[in-house]
Design a protein around this motif. Structure first.
Motif, short mmCIF file in Angstrom:
data_model
loop_
_atom_site.label_atom_id
_atom_site.label_comp_id
_atom_site.label_asym_id
_atom_site.label_seq_id
_atom_site.Cartn_x
_atom_site.Cartn_y
_atom_site.Cartn_z
N PHE A 188 0.85 -1.18 0.00
CA PHE A 188 0.00 0.00 0.00
C PHE A 188 0.89 1.24 0.00
O PHE A 188 2.12 1.15 0.16
CB PHE A 188 -0.93 0.01 1.22
CG PHE A 188 -0.21 0.08 2.54
CD1 PHE A 188 0.10 1.31 3.12
CD2 PHE A 188 0.17 -1.08 3.20
CE1 PHE A 188 0.78 1.39 4.33
CE2 PHE A 188 0.85 -1.02 4.42
CZ PHE A 188 1.16 0.22 4.98
N GLY A 189 0.29 2.40 -0.16
CA GLY A 189 1.02 3.65 -0.11
C GLY A 189 0.50 4.53 1.02
O GLY A 189 -0.67 4.47 1.38
N ALA A 190 1.40 5.33 1.59
CA ALA A 190 1.02 6.29 2.64
C ALA A 190 1.83 7.57 2.43
O ALA A 190 2.97 7.52 1.96
CB ALA A 190 1.28 5.71 4.03
N LEU A 227 2.91 7.39 15.64
CA LEU A 227 1.54 7.38 15.14
C LEU A 227 1.25 6.05 14.46
O LEU A 227 2.15 5.33 14.03
CB LEU A 227 1.31 8.52 14.15
CG LEU A 227 1.43 9.94 14.72
CD1 LEU A 227 1.07 10.96 13.63
CD2 LEU A 227 0.54 10.13 15.94
N ARG A 228 -0.04 5.75 14.35
CA ARG A 228 -0.45 4.53 13.67
C ARG A 228 -0.32 4.71 12.16
O ARG A 228 -0.59 5.79 11.62
CB ARG A 228 -1.90 4.20 14.03
CG ARG A 228 -2.34 2.79 13.61
CD ARG A 228 -3.79 2.56 14.02
NE ARG A 228 -3.98 2.78 15.44
CZ ARG A 228 -3.75 1.88 16.38
NH1 ARG A 228 -3.30 0.69 16.04
NH2 ARG A 228 -3.95 2.17 17.66
N VAL A 229 0.12 3.66 11.48
CA VAL A 229 0.22 3.71 10.03
C VAL A 229 -1.17 3.99 9.44
O VAL A 229 -2.15 3.34 9.79
CB VAL A 229 0.76 2.38 9.47
CG1 VAL A 229 0.69 2.37 7.95
CG2 VAL A 229 2.19 2.15 9.94
N ARG A 230 -1.22 4.97 8.55
CA ARG A 230 -2.49 5.34 7.92
C ARG A 230 -2.34 5.23 6.41
O ARG A 230 -1.77 6.12 5.76
CB ARG A 230 -2.87 6.77 8.31
CG ARG A 230 -4.14 7.26 7.64
CD ARG A 230 -4.41 8.71 8.00
NE ARG A 230 -5.48 9.27 7.18
CZ ARG A 230 -5.88 10.53 7.24
NH1 ARG A 230 -5.30 11.36 8.08
NH2 ARG A 230 -6.85 10.96 6.47
N PRO A 231 -2.82 4.15 5.81
CA PRO A 231 -2.70 4.01 4.35
C PRO A 231 -3.49 5.10 3.62
O PRO A 231 -4.59 5.48 4.03
CB PRO A 231 -3.30 2.63 4.08
CG PRO A 231 -3.23 1.91 5.39
CD PRO A 231 -3.43 2.97 6.43
N TYR A 267 5.61 -2.76 7.81
CA TYR A 267 6.67 -1.90 7.29
C TYR A 267 6.06 -0.68 6.63
O TYR A 267 5.01 -0.76 5.97
CB TYR A 267 7.51 -2.66 6.27
CG TYR A 267 8.50 -1.81 5.49
CD1 TYR A 267 9.73 -1.46 6.04
CD2 TYR A 267 8.20 -1.37 4.20
CE1 TYR A 267 10.63 -0.68 5.32
CE2 TYR A 267 9.10 -0.60 3.48
CZ TYR A 267 10.31 -0.25 4.04
OH TYR A 267 11.20 0.52 3.33
N LEU A 268 6.73 0.46 6.81
CA LEU A 268 6.46 1.65 6.02
C LEU A 268 7.79 2.36 5.83
O LEU A 268 8.53 2.57 6.81
CB LEU A 268 5.46 2.58 6.72
CG LEU A 268 5.06 3.82 5.91
CD1 LEU A 268 4.30 3.42 4.65
CD2 LEU A 268 4.22 4.78 6.75
N SER A 269 8.11 2.68 4.59
CA SER A 269 9.39 3.34 4.33
C SER A 269 9.43 4.67 5.07
O SER A 269 8.44 5.42 5.10
CB SER A 269 9.59 3.55 2.83
OG SER A 269 8.58 4.38 2.28
N GLN A 270 10.57 4.97 5.68
CA GLN A 270 10.67 6.19 6.47
C GLN A 270 10.79 7.43 5.61
O GLN A 270 10.55 8.54 6.08
CB GLN A 270 11.86 6.06 7.43
CG GLN A 270 11.63 4.99 8.50
CD GLN A 270 12.87 4.71 9.32
OE1 GLN A 270 13.83 4.14 8.83
NE2 GLN A 270 12.84 5.10 10.58
N SER A 274 1.21 0.02 20.28
CA SER A 274 0.02 -0.74 19.91
C SER A 274 0.17 -1.17 18.46
O SER A 274 1.05 -0.70 17.74
CB SER A 274 -1.26 0.09 20.11
OG SER A 274 -1.21 1.28 19.33
N THR A 275 -0.68 -2.07 18.03
CA THR A 275 -0.59 -2.62 16.68
C THR A 275 -0.64 -1.51 15.64
O THR A 275 -1.50 -0.63 15.68
CB THR A 275 -1.73 -3.61 16.44
OG1 THR A 275 -1.65 -4.66 17.41
CG2 THR A 275 -1.66 -4.20 15.05
N GLY A 276 0.31 -1.55 14.70
CA GLY A 276 0.33 -0.59 13.61
C GLY A 276 1.05 0.71 13.90
O GLY A 276 1.12 1.59 13.04
N ILE A 277 1.62 0.83 15.10
CA ILE A 277 2.33 2.06 15.46
C ILE A 277 3.72 2.07 14.83
O ILE A 277 4.46 1.09 14.89
CB ILE A 277 2.45 2.20 16.99
CG1 ILE A 277 1.08 2.47 17.60
CG2 ILE A 277 3.43 3.29 17.38
CD1 ILE A 277 0.51 3.83 17.27
#
Length: 342
Positions: free
Chosen positions: A62-64, A71-75, A134-137, A162-165
């Protein structure tokens, strides 16, 4: 060919559970992608001594718009499933298109970014739930982005994740890394430091019957630095290892069914319902041409006095058998206690 299933069992010294709960510590797991841990894959409170997690090598991309610590990952795009060797195109409209290309065993998949500068993320399924790993920094420019998930996980306790942070600290303390690249099952036990009971940021881990020094993981440098345990903690680790290596008492149970098909149903039914506190919960089936016998081998997770272990295992087995016995043609059953050296 089915994808492999990985199993992680995290045990917590029973004496530590209430202290960890009272202090607000949560068990956390992260999964490695592109040579780094950046996102909490799963986080939750610990209420039992044995906690099991299972997953397959299944992924989504996915992209963000941005990576922001804490913060929680937000697609900001849709997610698409992808396999190793395949490519997903993020088109000019910001839509992830279905994956294309043959799958392989390369361990790498790609996103063709035709949209704009954007961070690329990966989801993985834990149990039946998808969550980010994973989310690229930094955002990627237009072009091809290669992603390499690795079957390694980081395990630790803290009070804020928490999950997704997205990791809010450059350092993850008192952690242990478990490598699944050459095995599909791993077990680890957490033991707190007696100097600081209930503090999940201290303590150590037991892996494969050996004490493993806790380490601090630095997110920026992707390096681990070892932490030195106290003498009291070393003593507690030794006692826990000796307890794990002690020979448990074994109880066997035999159940006679009038019909083999029902006996087979019971084996499937029972295997899916292993009671808490039971370490060995093994079943065998014989007599497929007539009356069938299901033989079970049971051992308690915690070392107990013989009388207590026998009562616990018998009660645990009957709690599973009793609901199944109704209209199931059970014609008899028996228990047998084996010597600890049997």
């Amino acid at each position: 060919m089915p994808v492999p299933t990985y199993t992680l069992t995290i045990s917590v010294n029973p004496d530590d559970i209430s202290n960890l709960q009272n202090a607000g510590y949560r068990l956390c797991i992260a999964k490695r992608v592109n040579n780094k841990y950046t996102v909490v894959w799963w986080s939750g409170g610990v209420s039992t001594a044995r906690n099991t997690f299972a997953w397959d090598a299944e992924f989504q991309v996915f992209g963000a718009l941005r990576f922001q610590q804490g913060l929680r990952v937000r697609p900001d795009t849709n997610a698409q499933e992808i396999k190793f060797g395949q490519t997903v195109v993020l088109d000019v409209h910001g839509d992830m298109q279905p994956a294309t290309g043959p799958s392989d065993k390369s361990g790498v998949f790609q996103v063709q970014n035709d949209h704009d500068r954007i961070c690329i993320g990966v989801n993985a399924k834990l149990g039946e739930a998808w969550s980010p790993i994973y989310l690229s920094q930094e955002p990627f420019a237009i072009g091809v982005v290669s992603l390499t998930p690795v079957e390694k996980v980081l395990v630790w306790f803290d009070t804020s994740s928490s999950t997704g942070i997205m990791f809010e600290s450059d350092d993850i303390i008192n952690s242990v890394e478990l490598d699944f690249t050459s095995k599909t099952s791993q077990s680890v036990t957490y033991v707190s430091d007696p100097h600081r009971p209930g503090n999940g940021s201290s303590g150590s881990w037991i892996v494969g019957g050996s004490a493993i020094l806790s380490s601090t993981y630095n997110v920026e440098t992707d390096t681990f630095s070892l932490e030195t345990p106290s003498a009291l903690l070393l003593g507690k680790l030794s006692a826990t290892i000796n307890s794990q290596n002690s020979v448990p008492l074994t109880v066997t149970a035999s159940v006679l069914f009038s019909k083999p098909a029902i006996a087979q149903d019971f084996v499937r039914y029972a295997l899916a319902r292993r009671p808490d506190g039971v370490r060995t919960w093994a079943f065998g089936l014989s007599g497929l041409a007539g009356p069938a016998v299901v033989d079970s081998r049971l051992q308690a997770q915690d070392d107990m006095e013989d009388e207590a272990a026998i009562q616990f295992l018998q009660d645990a087995f009957l709690a599973v058998l009793s609901p199944f016995r109704v209209n199931s043609n059970v014609t008899g059953f028996s228990f047998k206690v084996l010597d600890r050296n049997s």
